[in-house]
Design an enzyme around this catalytic site. Sequence first.
Site, PDB file in Angstrom:
ATOM      1  CB  SER A  94      -0.888   0.007   1.250  1.00  0.00           C
ATOM      2  OG  SER A  94      -1.374   1.318   1.451  1.00  0.00           O
ATOM      3  CG  HIS A 119      -4.043  -1.466  -1.503  1.00  0.00           C
ATOM      4  ND1 HIS A 119      -5.202  -2.173  -1.782  1.00  0.00           N
ATOM      5  CD2 HIS A 119      -4.359  -0.640  -0.474  1.00  0.00           C
ATOM      6  CE1 HIS A 119      -6.163  -1.793  -0.960  1.00  0.00           C
ATOM      7  NE2 HIS A 119      -5.683  -0.847  -0.157  1.00  0.00           N
ATOM      8  CG  ASP A 134      -5.008   2.595   1.068  1.00  0.00           C
ATOM      9  OD1 ASP A 134      -5.990   1.842   0.980  1.00  0.00           O
ATOM     10  OD2 ASP A 134      -3.885   2.215   1.460  1.00  0.00           O
ATOM     11  CG  MET A 136      -8.108   7.398   2.782  1.00  0.00           C
ATOM     12  SD  MET A 136      -7.284   7.298   4.368  1.00  0.00           S
ATOM     13  CE  MET A 136      -6.437   5.717   4.200  1.00  0.00           C
ATOM     14  CG  HIS A 170      -9.312   0.446  -0.204  1.00  0.00           C
ATOM     15  ND1 HIS A 170      -8.690   0.168   1.000  1.00  0.00           N
ATOM     16  CD2 HIS A 170     -10.645   0.433   0.061  1.00  0.00           C
ATOM     17  CE1 HIS A 170      -9.600   0.003   1.941  1.00  0.00           C
ATOM     18  NE2 HIS A 170     -10.791   0.160   1.401  1.00  0.00           N
ATOM     19  CG  MET A 201     -11.176   3.520   2.470  1.00  0.00           C
ATOM     20  SD  MET A 201      -9.583   3.364   3.281  1.00  0.00           S
ATOM     21  CE  MET A 201      -8.513   3.474   1.857  1.00  0.00           C
ATOM     22  CG  MET A 212     -11.642  -2.332   5.502  1.00  0.00           C
ATOM     23  SD  MET A 212     -10.084  -1.933   4.690  1.00  0.00           S
ATOM     24  CE  MET A 212      -9.133  -1.166   6.002  1.00  0.00           C
ATOM     25  CG  ASP A 258      -6.339  -2.630   3.381  1.00  0.00           C
ATOM     26  OD1 ASP A 258      -5.243  -2.425   3.931  1.00  0.00           O
ATOM     27  OD2 ASP A 258      -6.923  -1.781   2.684  1.00  0.00           O
TER      28      ASP A 258
HETATM   29  C1  DX5 Z   1      -6.170   1.743   5.804  1.00  0.00           C
HETATM   30  C2  DX5 Z   1      -5.810   1.432   4.386  1.00  0.00           C
HETATM   31  C3  DX5 Z   1      -4.732   0.429   4.263  1.00  0.00           C
HETATM   32  C4  DX5 Z   1      -3.422   0.847   4.866  1.00  0.00           C
HETATM   33  C5  DX5 Z   1      -2.815  -0.397   5.449  1.00  0.00           C
HETATM   34  O1  DX5 Z   1      -7.328   2.447   5.832  1.00  0.00           O
HETATM   35  O2  DX5 Z   1      -6.924   0.916   3.669  1.00  0.00           O
HETATM   36  O3  DX5 Z   1      -4.545  -0.006   2.923  1.00  0.00           O
HETATM   37  O4  DX5 Z   1      -2.532   1.422   3.949  1.00  0.00           O
HETATM   38  O5  DX5 Z   1      -1.691  -0.034   6.171  1.00  0.00           O
HETATM   39  P1  DX5 Z   1      -0.978  -1.043   7.167  1.00  0.00           P
HETATM   40  O6  DX5 Z   1      -0.565  -2.237   6.349  1.00  0.00           O
HETATM   41  O7  DX5 Z   1       0.153  -0.258   7.709  1.00  0.00           O
HETATM   42  O8  DX5 Z   1      -1.996  -1.430   8.201  1.00  0.00           O
HETATM   43 ZN    ZN Z   2      -6.495  -0.022   1.641  1.00  0.00          ZN
END
Ligand code: DX5
Ligand code: ZN
Length: 226
Positions: free
Chosen positions: A13, A38, A40, A42, A74, A76, A145, A180
């Site tokens: 990620s 990956h 992320d 947000m 992903h 969010m 998650m 994840d």
């Molecule tokens: C959290 C993200 C993850 C995050 C995971 O909301 O969706 O993808 O990057 O990070 P680690 O592996 O450090 O928990």
């Molecule tokens: Zn993620």
Amino acid sequence: MDEILRGINVAPSILSADFSRLGDEVEAVLNAGARVIHVDVMDGHFVPNITIGPPVVKSLQSLVHGAGALLDVHLMIERPEDYISRFAEAGADVIVVHQEACRHLHRVLDQIRDAGALAGVSLNPATPVETLAEARHFCDLVLIMSVNPGFGGQRFIPTSTAKIARARDYLPEDVIIEVDGGVTEFNAGSLVEAGARWLVAGSSVFGGRDVEERFAAVAQAAAAGV
Ligand code: DX5
Ligand code: ZN
């Protein structure tokens, strides 16, 4: 592509990467063998944090696709339906939306497939697998998650392993299970054993000094879980 979809993949990620050298960081994990990257996204509404958008996906697309790897995006965010086409055009191969953010989940998943990407649904830790009674028949991937979404570096929620096993029983065989949050070399094997095939790893890969070595440690642990 089929090999990636059916295989065990540790998906670094980029949230935990050094953004000032993002290309180098991604190149390092691709060199180490990563075939799923990956991303992320947000929005500061669905989750408290704000990260990145389509331009960053676009900037990575030739590097990632050039290595034969996939971009796993992903979302969010609230109203993900408004952004599907932009992420698909930017190069997303897999687009994952949150079940909790979609009032019309069937329509959104259709929209993702129509845009040419694989359609994923993510469940927050408190959302039961059984809420996918219908959606399981029209998605390609389910992301469990194992932390509350919003931040990297959180601790793995232990009940997630049993949830993955329940999901494996509940979902059609060809639906990929991704996990994840809080994935490390210490739990990767048991997550694969429970049924996960794609393991997102942020801080456990990008948190150390040697990214290639960190990736290899998590990937080896995942492979040992088969
Ligand atoms: C959290 C993200 C993850 C995050 C995971 O909301 O969706 O993808 O990057 O990070 P680690 O592996 O450090 O928990
Ligand atoms: Zn993620």
